[in-house]
Design a protein around this motif. Structure first.
Motif, short mmCIF file in Angstrom:
data_model
loop_
_atom_site.label_atom_id
_atom_site.label_comp_id
_atom_site.label_asym_id
_atom_site.label_seq_id
_atom_site.Cartn_x
_atom_site.Cartn_y
_atom_site.Cartn_z
N PHE A 2 0.86 -1.19 0.00
CA PHE A 2 0.00 0.00 0.00
C PHE A 2 0.89 1.23 0.00
O PHE A 2 1.66 1.47 0.93
CB PHE A 2 -0.92 0.01 1.23
N ASP A 3 0.79 2.04 -1.10
CA ASP A 3 1.73 3.15 -1.24
C ASP A 3 1.12 4.50 -0.88
O ASP A 3 1.76 5.53 -1.01
CB ASP A 3 2.29 3.18 -2.66
N GLY A 4 -0.16 4.49 -0.48
CA GLY A 4 -0.76 5.75 -0.05
C GLY A 4 -1.25 6.64 -1.18
O GLY A 4 -1.70 7.74 -0.94
N ARG A 5 -1.15 6.15 -2.42
CA ARG A 5 -1.65 6.98 -3.53
C ARG A 5 -3.18 7.03 -3.51
O ARG A 5 -3.78 8.07 -3.67
CB ARG A 5 -1.14 6.46 -4.88
N ALA A 6 -3.79 5.87 -3.34
CA ALA A 6 -5.23 5.84 -3.11
C ALA A 6 -5.44 5.94 -1.60
O ALA A 6 -4.50 5.76 -0.83
CB ALA A 6 -5.80 4.53 -3.61
N SER A 7 -6.68 6.28 -1.18
CA SER A 7 -6.92 6.25 0.26
C SER A 7 -6.98 4.80 0.69
O SER A 7 -7.22 3.90 -0.12
CB SER A 7 -8.22 6.96 0.59
N LEU A 8 -6.76 4.58 1.97
CA LEU A 8 -6.79 3.22 2.49
C LEU A 8 -8.16 2.58 2.24
O LEU A 8 -8.26 1.40 1.89
CB LEU A 8 -6.46 3.25 3.98
N LYS A 9 -9.21 3.38 2.41
CA LYS A 9 -10.56 2.86 2.21
C LYS A 9 -10.75 2.39 0.77
O LYS A 9 -11.27 1.30 0.52
CB LYS A 9 -11.60 3.94 2.55
N THR A 10 -10.32 3.22 -0.19
CA THR A 10 -10.43 2.86 -1.60
C THR A 10 -9.65 1.58 -1.90
O THR A 10 -10.12 0.70 -2.61
CB THR A 10 -9.90 4.01 -2.49
N TRP A 11 -8.47 1.51 -1.33
CA TRP A 11 -7.61 0.35 -1.53
C TRP A 11 -8.30 -0.91 -0.99
O TRP A 11 -8.29 -1.96 -1.63
CB TRP A 11 -6.29 0.61 -0.80
#
Ligand SMILES: [Zn+2]
Lengths: 82, 195
Positions: free
Chosen positions: B67-76
């Protein structure tokens, strides 16, 4: 401006509702609606159904997530052991 | 900033990556119910949805390093749950893809004007019954229609977030949302039409 066809007008309903249509498209859309009762009714129905769709979730949103969470944590603990 | 957004911003990503169970508990409490709600409506079964969300969260735990933080955690997380739910539907051959037919094509005459017999909903239908109709119609939509409506209208995700979660282009998303709403409207206003 030529008379727009109803079936072309309603293709733009979603973009209008989401605020994604440009100023010219908006003007053409509402210009047509001013002269067309059926498209106006369609637009009203579209908005109504869309508003109802936004309320579909809450009643079904699970309130007891805890046991799922406990199962996940147990599985994680199990996997990191093995 | 809403309370949920503030909590999300303060989430302890490092703690998640370190496998801290407190951090995982926090993130699951925050997003779990809506992930389960999404899976339940996609799969039509609470029991299957719980299994799917469980699998997905275990998978998220294992993959959190990526998880690289580009998307939000929720979206991921929605993306992981979504992919797992689609697997489940495909496995049971229940996945319904986009139908090509336009549920409203027959409403127009050859000149593109409304044909006679434009369906009018009952005027004084009460809100509760309308909601039940919409809920039922939503469950009857193709999955590719249902997922965009759930994420947009029910979960309130932005266009970017939905594209990120479903890995589709904005143009594709716009078309899907429009067709999904049309199918929904047709099913509610004119139940005789196949959505
Ligand atoms: Zn018209």
């Amino acid at each position: 401006m030529p008379f727009r066809k109803c079936n072309n007008v309603i293709e733009e309903v979603s973009a209008i509702i989401d605020g994604e249509a440009g100023a010219i498209a908006c003007a053409r859309f509402f210009g047509h609606l001013a002269m067309c009762d059926q498209c106006t009714r369609y637009f009203e129905q579209f908005k109504e159904v869309r508003a109802a769709a936004a309320h579909v979730g809450p009643e079904d949103l699970p309130t007891d997530f805890d046991h799922v969470m406990e199962d996940v944590l147990a599985r994680i603990a199990e996997e990191s052991k093995g | 900033m809403t309370r949920a957004a503030a909590a999300a911003a303060a989430l302890d990503i490092e703690g998640l990556k370190a496998g801290d169970s407190g951090a995982w508990r926090e993130v699951m409490s925050l997003h779990g119910p809506s992930l389960l709600g999404y899976a339940t409506r996609m799969l039509g079964s609470r029991t299957t949805a719980e299994e799917v969300v469980q699998d997905a969260l275990v998978k998220a735990y294992k993959a959190i390093d990526r998880f690289d933080g580009r998307a939000s955690l929720k979206t991921w997380m929605i993306r992981i749950v979504h992919n797992r739910a689609i697997d489940e539907l495909r496995r049971n051959k229940r996945y319904v893809d986009l139908p090509d037919d336009d549920p409203e094509a027959s409403y127009f005459d050859g000149r593109g004007k409304w044909a006679e017999g434009f369906p009018t909903p009952e005027k004084h239908i009460d809100a509760k019954r309308r909601l039940a109709q919409v809920r039922e119609a939503m469950d009857g939509l193709a999955h590719s229609h249902r997922e965009v409506l759930l994420l947009k209208e029910v979960h309130g995700l932005s266009t970017d977030q939905i594209c990120e979660a479903l890995e589709i282009s904005p143009g594709n998303l716009r078309i899907r949302i429009h067709r999904a709403r049309k199918a929904l409207r047709a099913a509610v206003v004119d139940p005789g039409t196949e959505a």
